[in-house]
Structures are given as C-alpha cells and as structure tokens.
Scaffold this active site. Sequence first.
Site, short mmCIF file in Angstrom:
data_model
loop_
_atom_site.label_atom_id
_atom_site.label_comp_id
_atom_site.label_asym_id
_atom_site.label_seq_id
_atom_site.Cartn_x
_atom_site.Cartn_y
_atom_site.Cartn_z
N HIS A 294 -15.99 14.10 -17.15
CA HIS A 294 -14.78 13.13 -16.39
C HIS A 294 -15.15 12.50 -14.96
CE1 HIS A 294 -10.96 11.65 -14.89
NE2 HIS A 294 -10.74 12.75 -14.12
N CYS B 42 8.81 15.05 10.35
CA CYS B 42 8.40 15.24 11.45
C CYS B 42 6.86 14.97 11.56
CB CYS B 42 8.72 16.28 12.34
SG CYS B 42 8.50 16.44 13.94
#
Length: 453
Positions: free
Chosen positions: A225, A375
């Site tokens: 892969h 934030c």
Amino acid sequence: MMSPTNGAQLPTAPPAESVHPAPPLRPSIAEVGVAELARNYGTPLYVYDAEMIRRRSRDLTRASGPGGGWDTVRFAQKACSNLAVLSLLRREGVVVDAVSTGEIHRALAAGFAPHADRSTSRDGLPPVHPIVYTADIFDRDSLDTVARLGIHVNCGSSDMLEQLAERVPGAEVTLRVNPGFGHGHSQKTNTGGEGSKHGIWHEEIPEVLKRAEWAGLSITGLHMHIGSGTDLEHLAEVAGALEKVALEVGRSLTTISAGGGLPVPYKPGEVHADLSGYLNLWNTTRRRLEGAFGHPLRLEIEPGRYLTAEAGFLITEVRAVKRQGTRKYLLVDAGFNTLARPVMYGSWHPLSLCSADGSERAALAEEVAVGGPLCESGDIFTQTDGGFVATRALPRAKVGDLLVIEIAGAYGFVMASNYNSKPLPAEVLIDGGVARLVRARQTPEDLVRGETV
C-alpha cells in the site's frame, strides 16, 4: 489566545465578497431533511447514507474482468469504524482490516468472526480471513489479542515475526512490503518510500524470509500500500513491485493484496478511478504468478475511503457571521475536533447550506471563510495545505442556518477528539429514507468519566 500551532495566514487581497448566482441550497440527505436531522439529533452531526455505502461496496464485490474479479474486498476500517457501518459492509460480503486491538473488538462486535471459516475456500483458493491485524508493531495488548483469538497478522516489521512465533508457533502470516516508492494526496498520507515508517523495506526481503523460516512461520500473503488518495498511474506501479517480491517469497504465497488508496473525487472535475482497468492490471499480475507457482492465488483489495467517504455528511450550525477587515467569516459549531482533515492535510470538502427551517429561499452567493469554535487560529474548514485561509462561494447565511460539509464519511468521526473539552458528535445512519441514531452524542459526564481529583 495565541495558537500553539501554526496560525492561519491570510492570502493576499482576494475580494471579501463576489456576488453571483448562488449555489443551490441542500434541503435533504438521502431523502431526509437536513433541518429535521439537526432538530432531532442536534449539531454537529455525522450522517451516513447506507445506500451509497452499498453502491460503493458493490462496485468492487461485483467487479469482474477477463481474469475474474476481486476475490476479497477488505475494508480498512480506520476510515470509518462505526459498528452500524461495519455491520452493513459485512452483510455486503466485505471483510475488514484492523490496525489496533480496539478495531479488532469493533469488528467482533459488528459480527465478524475472528478467524477463517474453511467453508469460504473455493476453486483451490485459501479461506478468507474475516479480520486481519495490520500494523508495524505489536503492542502488548494486540499481541495478546491476536494470539488468543487466532487473528491473521499482516506484519509491517521483521521484529513482529519473532514476537508472533513465540506466542503462535507455526502461524501463517502476511508481509506488508514497502516497495521503495509512495504517493498520496498529502505527504502525510504517503505510505511508501524512505520517508514512510510503514512496511518491510523491499531490499530486506531475503533476510526477512530467513528470519521467518528460523521462527517457523509460513508466509502465505503479500501486501503493498503506497498511499491514500493516490492516482491510478501510481497505483499501477504497485502491481509490478509486488510481482517482483512475490517471486522472491515463492510458492508458499496463497494471497496477494493490492492494498488501498483508490481516489475519491472531492473537487469539481475530479473523477473516480478506472476500476475495470485497475482490476485487469492486477488479474494479469495474478495469472503470471499463478503460472510461476502452479496454484491459484486469492486477489484482495483493501479500500478505506472509497467505500464510505461519499456516504458521509457533517451537519453543523452557523453560530456567528462576522467580518474581519475585507473578509467575511461564517463560524459554525463544528471544529477540527470534529473534522480534522482540513487542518491536517489542507483537504478540500464540498460545502452546502440549508436554511434553518429547511425552506427554499432566493439568495446571492458570497465569498466566505468558514471556521469553527476552537481557540485555535487553524480551526478553519476553508484552508489550503500550509494553513492559508481561503474562501468559498456560499448562499448568504445567517445565524441558525445549517452548513453541510460533504464527502466526510472517511477519516471524519474516527479522527475526532475532545480537544477544548468538546464532546464527540452523534452519528446517524439513513437507510431507505429512515434515519437511525447509531452513536449517541457524548455528554459532559462522559468527558470526565474515569478521571479523579
């Protein structure tokens, strides 16, 4: 507050708004109203279209070519590991790959057997392993689990061989080989070459074969892969590389795996891979190896995003509309704690809008940046690779409207976190026009469960 990560930087001087005909509103997902889903289950909310998952799985399970079809379609469940999704894929004849002890337990809970049923052997092919553990290491829990349950292992490092042999003498194993090259939609999804930690380096195969023989293990599978979101040209290179290694391994091989990485079109103009051409290429490789070995080989493919990406949607509510100099921002209640792909990879997702009550309305489009509640300066859904804020044309929105982030069914919820102590979202599966809650929204009590003062 200053962000601990790279702050998003504004690109130079695009217009704050560009007025032109609005893209259409999205009133529904899989025949269920977006506003109804938000009203019934809250936001942020992941929604999956069961029929789209079936369609994509059948693209592969029913594929055929001159040399036959894929004998096994194995879902890389790290893309989307909700139990309802896994169960749906199991009923479609898809088996699974697991990369952790937790994913093994998920597969078992979704109804997959731990090891091969001999009745699945046909036409001289070996039986199918319902679950394969694929990793570059064994942590202690995973080694205990595969040994206890008899899970087949796809080894990404040679050290795993001796560790497995100590617990499961005489085991059959698959080798995951790094062919020396890789490719992906981001460098962070490139799983081949010297820059990748994954797989056994191709030049070390002769030594690894000796270590496996000394350990008393039988190498029955080979897997490669090279990356996620790769294009077909690069995927095709894997077949030649695997064939070369397979000939080194020899006749003990009974299964070869093409890996995953099938691209999914996210942007306008992108297309799906030529699946028939890809299958024919692999069938040619398979037939050559069968001729060399004198016995049939099982041909696997291991997609992740291909099976679930297009089925997934993230519904989030617009909670503020604000202007920062010349740029306009929509701020929604989902952040990179909910969908991390844009901040991690600069990934592009289609965006659409639904009015708060689901009604149609005429609206001009405007260029807006879309951000979340965290934030963090990097909490932006419309950003490019490198953290630069970009804009999209969307119908003019107001607080209470619903933004739909599309093609979010792969590497969406599974990468969500409790950053900023945000609860994990709910998940809903729509099948036949009926929505069903398949994961409850996390509660504030869930956030602190297990902690002590």
